[in-house]
Structure formats: structure tokens, C-alpha cells
Design a protein around this motif. Structure first.
Motif, PDB file in Angstrom:
ATOM      1  N   GLY A 137     -50.113  21.614 -98.339  1.00 47.76           N
ATOM      2  CA  GLY A 137     -49.967  22.206 -99.664  1.00 47.76           C
ATOM      3  C   GLY A 137     -51.081  23.138-100.055  1.00 47.76           C
ATOM      4  O   GLY A 137     -51.163  23.543-101.232  1.00 47.76           O
ATOM      5  N   LEU A 156     -39.859  26.436 -97.089  1.00 44.23           N
ATOM      6  CA  LEU A 156     -39.680  26.087 -98.498  1.00 44.23           C
ATOM      7  C   LEU A 156     -40.899  25.355 -99.042  1.00 44.23           C
ATOM      8  O   LEU A 156     -41.261  25.508-100.212  1.00 44.23           O
ATOM      9  N   GLN A 157     -41.551  24.557 -98.186  1.00 48.06           N
ATOM     10  CA  GLN A 157     -42.786  23.890 -98.612  1.00 48.06           C
ATOM     11  C   GLN A 157     -43.879  24.922 -98.906  1.00 48.06           C
ATOM     12  O   GLN A 157     -44.646  24.761 -99.862  1.00 48.06           O
ATOM     13  N   GLY A 217     -43.104  26.400-102.219  1.00 46.66           N
ATOM     14  CA  GLY A 217     -43.435  25.431-103.261  1.00 46.66           C
ATOM     15  C   GLY A 217     -44.930  25.328-103.508  1.00 46.66           C
ATOM     16  O   GLY A 217     -45.372  25.220-104.656  1.00 46.66           O
ATOM     17  N   LEU A 226     -45.998  28.442-105.491  1.00 46.83           N
ATOM     18  CA  LEU A 226     -45.530  28.359-106.874  1.00 46.83           C
ATOM     19  C   LEU A 226     -46.278  27.283-107.650  1.00 46.83           C
ATOM     20  O   LEU A 226     -46.601  27.456-108.825  1.00 46.83           O
ATOM     21  N   ASN A 227     -46.560  26.158-106.991  1.00 47.65           N
ATOM     22  CA  ASN A 227     -47.284  25.074-107.662  1.00 47.65           C
ATOM     23  C   ASN A 227     -48.689  25.513-108.042  1.00 47.65           C
ATOM     24  O   ASN A 227     -49.188  25.191-109.121  1.00 47.65           O
ATOM     25  N   LYS A 250     -48.318  27.959-110.985  1.00 49.17           N
ATOM     26  CA  LYS A 250     -47.338  27.607-112.005  1.00 49.17           C
ATOM     27  C   LYS A 250     -47.827  27.916-113.420  1.00 49.17           C
ATOM     28  O   LYS A 250     -47.062  28.421-114.250  1.00 49.17           O
TER      29      LYS A 250
END
Length: 595
Positions: free
Chosen positions: A284, A316-317, A320, A323-324, A327
Motif C-alpha cells: 500500500g 486495482l490495489q 486503491g 486514491l487512499n 483521498k
């Protein structure tokens, strides 16, 4: 390596001064059958510290384990065991041992707090590490290692930058040859954007200790910030090769920066592999995820990865993670755009004007800051504009004409939705946000007052000469427009080179050229231009890529050196790109002045 003084003697064993025993003396005493358990535990612990000093980490752990079987509350054994586990890269286990030692010690000593702080730093838990180094300094205010470590963490956490530098300087006063202190001082400089000064500090640290891997990585980041990409890659690779078993938190950033540097060279497959390593260490991690997505996009593999089941989920991770991380920013930007686009009444109009002013000032600030950063390389600007063949301007003018004609035709036939861009939603006018200062100056300029009626001259032929239109337009607004135009001209060569390295380098096949040209055009949507504008900009991107490929292929045939050939191609396409942008902003400035 640990000196005798690293042996923690918080606990005494039956009055014996075990801290002064040599390994041979410890072994001799341990051979005594009638030795009390407490003293045997102390001797085993002492021997463990000696083995730890000599790099026999597994043997040291065995000694500490035996000591703890005999004396479960032995602080020095937990401390030494933590040091040994940290050396093996088993940071969570090391931290548990340090915490147990602190729990058992009546007054934990400074080096115990310092070692705990180093392990927490390796885990990326910088706030807790800062507290541990602070505790170490309370116990031992002249501890240069803790002092410099605290200074670097204050800088990384964006706290008390002046205090951070003072701590590093004080540590160097105590020990001018402490490599960790030089590395920490480099970190403080780097966080402040002083990359040349940071690089000098890292080089001093490496000269003192060539195995200080953090300094190699930090030096790579400083070089990457100075566009010394090849040297940066070499530094990252050296840093990551020194202690591969120690998977410290900073290594995720090193792998991500390594991937970014490779991406700038067009080495997308290797860049993706580096980003994968960063994400393996720190799942992440947004910078690595973003660099991986960009590399996949530039390599034309995004759609392929999205179609395949085994690569779809990692992709997709990555999305994500990005975006996280963004955010809060995305939420603020979305809310602001909606408020500005849908707001009605005087308050909304005032807000739009205020945002326009702030955005214009922000653009000006970024341009000035970028020019200041490149102040020592302004010779590159002269070389770009005046050191190239006159055909460069002929090609650039042709690309400008082709782009404007294509845009005029596309705009005439495009559906209304393609004429939208976020600049239009926010400011009520389409355009590139970089040109917003032009609009602000134009809007702020007072309207020209009508010429007063002059009396009829007493004699024919004595009428005052007419004022040239250009002179009538020259006022303070014109001066500001010209100054902004000049600032843009100075910055264009650096921005053009960056875009060419990103979108052209490594695009050596027609398929790669098509993918990169599309990305080049659509990337400009971030600047607020209409959708149709982004689509049309694929054309100049393709033409710049053709110039890059022609020069690159010709150079490759002559020299056989792929890297030098790509560099030659980038230089050629940068010259065309810079001339193209210079013509466009000159036209924009002329329109603002004379219309």
C-alpha cells in the motif's frame, strides 16, 4: 561492532565486576562447576556481548538465551538479545526484547533507549523512535548518536526544522567524524530542499563509513532531485546491496525512488520490478504504487494487466493505494470544484475571483521557485533557444500551425461535453491553468478611457500625430504580461526536457510512440484544458516522438550505444518542444496585449 562500553551493567552479580572480563576469562570462569547461577548467567551474558561485538550474532543469541534460563530478569541479556535480533533484521522481536529490558530496569540506560529508537526507526515508527531518542538524551545529554538521530527524525516528521539542524550540528561538534551525524544533517538539508548541501553531507558520511546504507540511499535521492539520474540509480543499488537481510522501512522508499529513476530513463520493466519490491516491503505504499501505474501506462501494459486475472487485482490495489493516499486532497478538490462551478450569487463570484488570484499567485510562485532551483543551469536555456539549427523553429512553427488548425476543426465538430475542462467549471473559461496569470492581469487591467475631445488646431497641418496602437496598449498590465512571458520562456526548456524524458525516452517502436503520445495529450487535462484539447495534443506529442525516433535511430546506427542514442533523441525533441511552447506563449502574450 560493539565496544566494551556497550555492555550494559545495570545489574551487578555478587559484587563481581564482570564488565571487565575478557572472553577467555569468561570461559575459564564458566568451566567452574560450583559457580552460582546468577554469576554464571552474568558470564554467559558477558560472553554474548563479546560475540555480538565480533559479529557472531547467532552464537550471541544462544548465550543470551542460556543466561535468561538461569536469570529471567537479567536486563543486559534482554538488551543484548534485542541488539542481536536487530542485526538479523528481526525488528519486531528485537523491539519486544528492548521493551522487556526497559520494563525490568530500575532506570533504563541511555544506550538501551537509543537502541530501541533505532529499531523503531527501522520499523518506520518514527514518532515512537523520536520519543526513545529523547529519553536517551535525558539520561545522557551528550550522546551524539541519539542527538543526530533525533534531529533527522524531527526533519522527517516536519517538526522544528531549526532545532533539527541545531541537534545535528551539536552532534558533529561532539564527534566530527560520526557518519550517522553527517547523514542526519543531510536529511535535514534534503527536507528543506537543499539537495546540493545534503549531497555533500551524505558524501562525508560515506567517506567515514562506506557501509552506511542509509547514506547511499539518501545520496541517491539528492542526486535524483538534481536530475543526475544515472548516478542516483547507482547509489540506490549500492544502498540496497549492503545489508539485504535488513528489510528496514526506508528501503521501500529506496526501491520506489529506484523505480522512479528507471522510469525517467524509459526502463519501464525494471521500474515495475523495483516498485514491486517496494510494495512487498510496505504494502500500500502510495509512491511505489503511483510509479508502478505510471510505468505500466508508459509501457502500454495497463490494459493488458487489467484484462488478465492474475495481474488485475495487484493493479486495482495500486489504484486503491494512490486514491487512499490522496483521498483528503481529492475530497477537498472535488468539493471546491463543485462549489465554484455550481455556486450562485455575489459570494460565489467573489470566491471564484479569490481562487483565481490564489491560483495565479501559486503558479507564479512555482515558476519562480523552479527558476531559482535551476539558477546555476540557465546556460541550458540559451543553448536550447539559440544553440540549435534554424530548422528547429521551422518544425516547431509547423507543429503549432498543425495543432491550431486541428483544434479549430475538432472544436467545430466536437459535442459540447468535449469542450469541458475543470478550468471552465471553476473559472468560467477554458484554458491551461499555467496561463491563469495572463487572465488575471488582463482582468485586473483598467479599461482604456476614451480619448478626450481636442480643440481644432488653429492652422491646418498642425494636427498631433496619431498615437501608435502598440503604445496605447503599453501600461502596467502590459509590463506584467511581458514579465510573466519572460519567466515562462526561461522555464520552458527545463519543463520540455522533463516531459521529453518522461514521454519520449524509451519509446523506440511505433506502438510505444502511439501509447506515449496519447498519455502526453491526456496528461494535459490535469492543467484544466478541455477534453478536446487533450485529444488534439496527441498530435504534437506524436510529432515530437517522430523527431526523437529519427535522431535516436540515426545516432544508434552511427555509434551502437543505446543510452547515448536515447539522450541524443531527447535533446532533439526537447529543442522542438521548447520552441513550440515558446511560440505558443508568445502568441498568447500578444493576444493579451493587443486584443
Amino acid at each position: 561492532m560493539y565496544a566494551d562500553s556497550e555492555f550494559d551493567s545495570d545489574v551487578s552479580w555478587s559484587g563481581n565486576d564482570l564488565a571487565r572480563l575478557t572472553p577467555a576469562e569468561c570461559g575459564q570462569r564458566l568451566s567452574e562447576a560450583a559457580l552460582p547461577e546468577a554469576e554464571r548467567a552474568g558470564l554467559l551474558c558477558r560472553l554474548g556481548w563479546w560475540q555480538l561485538r565480533d559479529g557472531q550474532i547467532e552464537a550471541a543469541i544462544a548465550q543470551f538465551d542460556q543466561a535468561l534460563l538461569l536469570w529471567p530478569d537479567l536486563v543486559a541479556a534482554y538488551h543484548g538479545r534485542g541488539r542481536a535480533l536487530d542485526g538479523l533484521g528481526r525488528f519486531k522481536e528485537a523491539l519486544a526484547n528492548f521493551d522487556q529490558a526497559i520494563k525490568l530496569a530500575a532506570t533504563p540506560r541511555a544506550r538501551l533507549w537509543r537502541d530501541r529508537g533505532c529499531t523503531l526507526r527501522s520499523l518506520g515508527r518514527y514518532g515512537e523512535a523520536l520519543t526513545s531518542f529523547g529519553n536517551a538524551l535525558e539520561q545522557q545529554p551528550q550522546d551524539a548518536l541519539s542527538m543526530s538521530a533525533k534531529g533527522s527524525l524531527l526533519a522527517v516528521l516536519r517538526r522544528q526544522k531549526q532545532a533539527a539542524m541545531q541537534l545535528c550540528d551539536r552532534a558533529l561538534q561532539l564527534d566530527p567524524n560520526l557518519p550517522e551525524a553527517w547523514n542526519s544533517k543531510g536529511v535535514v538539508h534534503s527536507v528543506a530542499g537543499q539537495y546540493a548541501e545534503a549531497q555533500q553531507c551524505y558524501e562525508r558520511a560515506i567517506a567515514l563509513d562506506s557501509r552506511l546504507d542509509r547514506a547511499w540511499s539518501n545520496r541517491g535521492i539528492a542526486m535524483l532531485r538534481q536530475d543526475r539520474v544515472l548516478e542516483a540509480i547507482a547509489n540506490f543499488e549500492q544502498a540496497l546491496s549492503l545489508a539485504p537481510h535488513r528489510q528496514e522501512a526506508w528501503k521501500a522508499a529506496a526501491w520506489a525512488h529506484h523505480g522512479r529513476a528507471l522510469m525517467r530513463l524509459g526502463r519501464y520493466e525494471r521500474a515495475i520490478a523495483s516498485c514491486d519490491e517496494a510494495l512487498r516491503l510496505q504494502p500500500g505504499y502510495a509512491p511505489a504504487a503511483l510509479n508502478r501505474l505510471l510505468s505500466l501506462g508508459m509501457a502500454g501494459q495497463l490494459w493488458t494487466h487489467l484484462r488478465r486475472r492474475e495481474t488485475r487485482w495487484p493493479l486495482l490495489q495500486n489504484v486503491g493505494a494512490v486514491l487512499n493516499a490522496a483521498k483528503l486532497r481529492l475530497l477537498i478538490v472535488t468539493a471546491a470544484v463543485l462549489l465554484l462551478a455550481l455556486g450562485q450569487g455575489p459570494a460565489a463570484e467573489l470566491l471564484r475571483q479569490g481562487v483565481s488570484v490564489l491560483l495565479s499567485l501559486g503558479v507564479l510562485g512555482l515558476i519562480v521557485a523552479d527558476l531559482w532551483r535551476h539558477r546555476s543551469r540557465l546556460g541550458f536555456v540559451w543553448q536550447t533557444y539559440f544553440g540549435t539549427h534554424w530548422l528547429t523553429y521551422g518544425r516547431a512553427l509547423g507543429i503549432v500551425v498543425a495543432t491550431l488548425v486541428t483544434y479549430s476543426i475538432a472544436d467545430a465538430i466536437a459535442p459540447p461535453i468535449l469542450r469541458l475542462g475543470w478550468s471552465d467549471l471553476v473559472f468560467g473559461r477554458p484554458g491551461n491553468v499555467m496561463f491563469q496569470p495572463f487572465n488575471l492581469i488582463k482582468d485586473a487591467a483598467p479599461a482604456p478611457s476614451p480619448a478626450p475631445d481636442l480643440p481644432t488646431p488653429p492652422m491646418p497641418g498642425l494636427e498631433p500625430p496619431p498615437v501608435p496602437e502598440a503604445v496605447s496598449h503599453f501600461n502596467w498590465a502590459t509590463l506584467l504580461i511581458l514579465l510573466f512571458w519572460l519567466a515562462l520562456l526561461l522555464g520552458i526548456p527545463f519543463w520540455a526536457r522533463l516531459e521529453e524524458r518522461l514521454f519520449r525516452r524509451g519509446a523506440n517502436t511505433w506502438r510505444q510512440i502511439g501509447v506515449r503520445s496519447t498519455w502526453f495529450g491526456l496528461a494535459h487535462l490535469l492543467a484544466g484544458i478541455p477534453l478536446i484539447g487533450g485529444i488534439v495534443l496527441i498530435l504534437p506529442g506524436f510529432l515530437f516522438a517522430c523527431r526523437y525516433k529519427y535522431v535516436r535511430d540515426r545516432h544508434l546506427r552511427q555509434t551502437g550505444n543505446a543510452f547515448q542514442s536515447e539522450e541524443a533523441g531527447v535533446r532533439a525533441s526537447t529543442a522542438d518542444h521548447a520552441a513550440y511552447n515558446a511560440i505558443l506563449i508568445t502568441l498568447a502574450a500578444a493576444v493579451m496585449i493587443f486584443l
